[in-house]
Design a protein around this motif. Structure first.
Motif, PDB file in Angstrom:
ATOM      1  N   GLY A  66     -14.637  72.757 117.990  1.00 55.77           N
ATOM      2  CA  GLY A  66     -16.067  71.829 119.055  1.00 55.77           C
ATOM      3  C   GLY A  66     -16.437  73.954 118.602  1.00 55.77           C
ATOM      4  N   GLU A  67     -15.944  74.817 118.108  1.00 58.50           N
ATOM      5  CA  GLU A  67     -16.466  76.065 118.437  1.00 58.50           C
ATOM      6  C   GLU A  67     -17.909  76.267 118.112  1.00 58.50           C
ATOM      7  N   LEU A  68     -18.517  75.964 116.780  1.00 53.29           N
ATOM      8  CA  LEU A  68     -19.335  76.088 116.423  1.00 53.29           C
ATOM      9  C   LEU A  68     -20.152  75.073 117.174  1.00 53.29           C
ATOM     10  N   LEU A  69     -20.737  74.004 117.373  1.00 54.48           N
ATOM     11  CA  LEU A  69     -21.279  73.347 117.674  1.00 54.48           C
ATOM     12  C   LEU A  69     -21.555  73.817 119.649  1.00 54.48           C
ATOM     13  N   ALA A  70     -20.862  74.026 120.253  1.00 56.90           N
ATOM     14  CA  ALA A  70     -20.824  75.059 121.768  1.00 56.90           C
ATOM     15  C   ALA A  70     -21.461  76.163 122.219  1.00 56.90           C
ATOM     16  N   SER A  71     -21.042  76.672 120.864  1.00 53.72           N
ATOM     17  CA  SER A  71     -21.940  77.833 120.810  1.00 53.72           C
ATOM     18  C   SER A  71     -23.947  77.674 120.462  1.00 53.72           C
ATOM     19  N   PHE A  72     -24.079  76.334 120.406  1.00 49.72           N
ATOM     20  CA  PHE A  72     -25.569  76.041 120.029  1.00 49.72           C
ATOM     21  C   PHE A  72     -26.103  75.944 121.300  1.00 49.72           C
ATOM     22  N   SER A 110     -29.024  81.159 107.247  1.00 51.10           N
ATOM     23  CA  SER A 110     -27.964  81.176 108.298  1.00 51.10           C
ATOM     24  C   SER A 110     -27.845  79.707 108.585  1.00 51.10           C
ATOM     25  N   TYR A 111     -27.391  79.272 108.348  1.00 48.63           N
ATOM     26  CA  TYR A 111     -26.446  77.819 108.783  1.00 48.63           C
ATOM     27  C   TYR A 111     -27.347  77.663 110.332  1.00 48.63           C
ATOM     28  N   PRO A 112     -26.127  78.015 111.384  1.00 55.53           N
ATOM     29  CA  PRO A 112     -26.129  78.564 112.231  1.00 55.53           C
ATOM     30  C   PRO A 112     -28.138  77.959 112.907  1.00 55.53           C
ATOM     31  N   ASP A 113     -28.569  79.159 112.374  1.00 55.86           N
ATOM     32  CA  ASP A 113     -30.505  79.128 112.862  1.00 55.86           C
ATOM     33  C   ASP A 113     -30.861  77.461 111.942  1.00 55.86           C
ATOM     34  N   LEU A 114     -30.273  77.538 110.942  1.00 50.78           N
ATOM     35  CA  LEU A 114     -31.369  76.145 111.248  1.00 50.78           C
ATOM     36  C   LEU A 114     -30.757  74.765 112.313  1.00 50.78           C
ATOM     37  N   ALA A 115     -29.291  75.225 112.128  1.00 48.72           N
ATOM     38  CA  ALA A 115     -29.132  73.832 113.105  1.00 48.72           C
ATOM     39  C   ALA A 115     -29.607  74.241 114.535  1.00 48.72           C
ATOM     40  N   ARG A 116     -29.676  74.982 115.311  1.00 49.51           N
ATOM     41  CA  ARG A 116     -30.276  75.347 116.033  1.00 49.51           C
ATOM     42  C   ARG A 116     -31.735  74.853 116.226  1.00 49.51           C
ATOM     43  N   ALA A 117     -32.518  75.201 115.835  1.00 45.50           N
ATOM     44  CA  ALA A 117     -34.491  75.104 115.235  1.00 45.50           C
ATOM     45  C   ALA A 117     -34.655  73.557 114.796  1.00 45.50           C
ATOM     46  N   ALA A 118     -33.237  72.355 113.957  1.00 43.43           N
ATOM     47  CA  ALA A 118     -32.844  71.308 114.294  1.00 43.43           C
ATOM     48  C   ALA A 118     -32.664  70.369 115.768  1.00 43.43           C
ATOM     49  N   LEU A 119     -32.156  71.553 116.129  1.00 41.08           N
ATOM     50  CA  LEU A 119     -31.748  70.552 118.064  1.00 41.08           C
ATOM     51  C   LEU A 119     -33.050  71.030 118.109  1.00 41.08           C
TER      52      LEU A 119
END
Length: 249
Positions: free
Chosen positions: A59-65, A36-45
């Protein structure tokens, strides 16, 4: 009305802005890779202070974080998407910088400690330049065998030769630029297309799959594929995805 023409006209009339594929709901389906790229991105953020999101689209995906670190930068190279991304991301304090294709990232040397890149431009030397030592890269890329079945069905030339962009080559390029590979994976999830209108919409939204796509030029092949879908069921292509997490030494 001709059923084929009705589906095609509907797809041509559909609007497409940013990176919004909701029109395809029920008509096409992209299976997701096992990661899951979103899960990995959230963990890194959660561990980052200065962030760069490359080719953010609208900006759709970035806003979701959100919430996002205060020092978050997004780049976008497609001019119509820039104002969309700025409007969407402004409430989260994100600075959107326009990035012309073929130019250096509009980011200072060692300016960020996290780079996010989902299906954006991949330049290992630029990634090494903008990341601080110890900084993290999380990227999901589209490989060169992406949906080649579409090109084959339409008798359209391939944009890239299979093997031009894959996980092994990307790993090698990152290591050459001083990265340590933390995770690497590569898969080919199904892309299921249930009607010819869905394919036409997809090729309008992602024009680099079949450059110069034209309804008249590809009309006979599209009609043949429409008949095939009606008689045999959904047309199945395969996305080509690879994931890399890497740390700047």
């Amino acid at each position: 009305m001709d059923p084929y023409a009705e589906l095609v006209d509907e797809a041509v009339a559909a609007s497409f802005t940013g990176w919004d594929f909701r029109w395809l709901a029920g008509r096409a389906h992209n299976a997701q890779p096992s990661w899951s790229y979103p899960d990995l991105a959230r963990a890194a953020l959660a561990e980052a202070t200065r962030v760069l999101d490359i080719d953010t689209g609208g900006g759709e995906l970035l806003a979701s974080f959100a919430p996002l670190p205060e020092a978050t930068i997004a780049t976008e190279g497609y001019p119509p998407n820039v104002p969309l991304a700025r409007d969407r991301l402004a409430p989260y304090g994100v600075e959107v910088r326009e990035h012309d294709f073929g130019t250096a990232l509009p980011v200072e040397d060692a300016e960020v400690d996290l780079v996010l890149n989902r299906h954006g431009r991949f330049d290992p030397a630029e990634l090494a330049r903008v990341l601080r030592p110890g900084g993290l890269l999380v990227t999901q890329q589209v490989g060169s065998r992406n949906d080649v079945e579409i090109n084959e069905a339409l008798n359209a030339p391939l944009v890239e030769q299979p093997g031009s962009y894959d996980c092994v080559g990307a790993e090698r390029a990152l290591v050459e630029q001083g990265f340590e590979i933390l995770e690497a994976a590569e898969e080919w999830p199904e892309f299921v297309i249930r009607d010819i209108g869905a394919l036409v919409f997809q090729l309008r939204a992602v024009p680099w799959q079949v450059p110069g796509f034209d309804l008249d030029k590809y009309g006979p092949a599209l009609r043949a594929l429409d008949e095939r879908i009606r008689s045999e069921g959904p047309f199945v292509a395969h996305d080509h995805r690879y994931l890399l997490r890497a740390r700047r030494r």
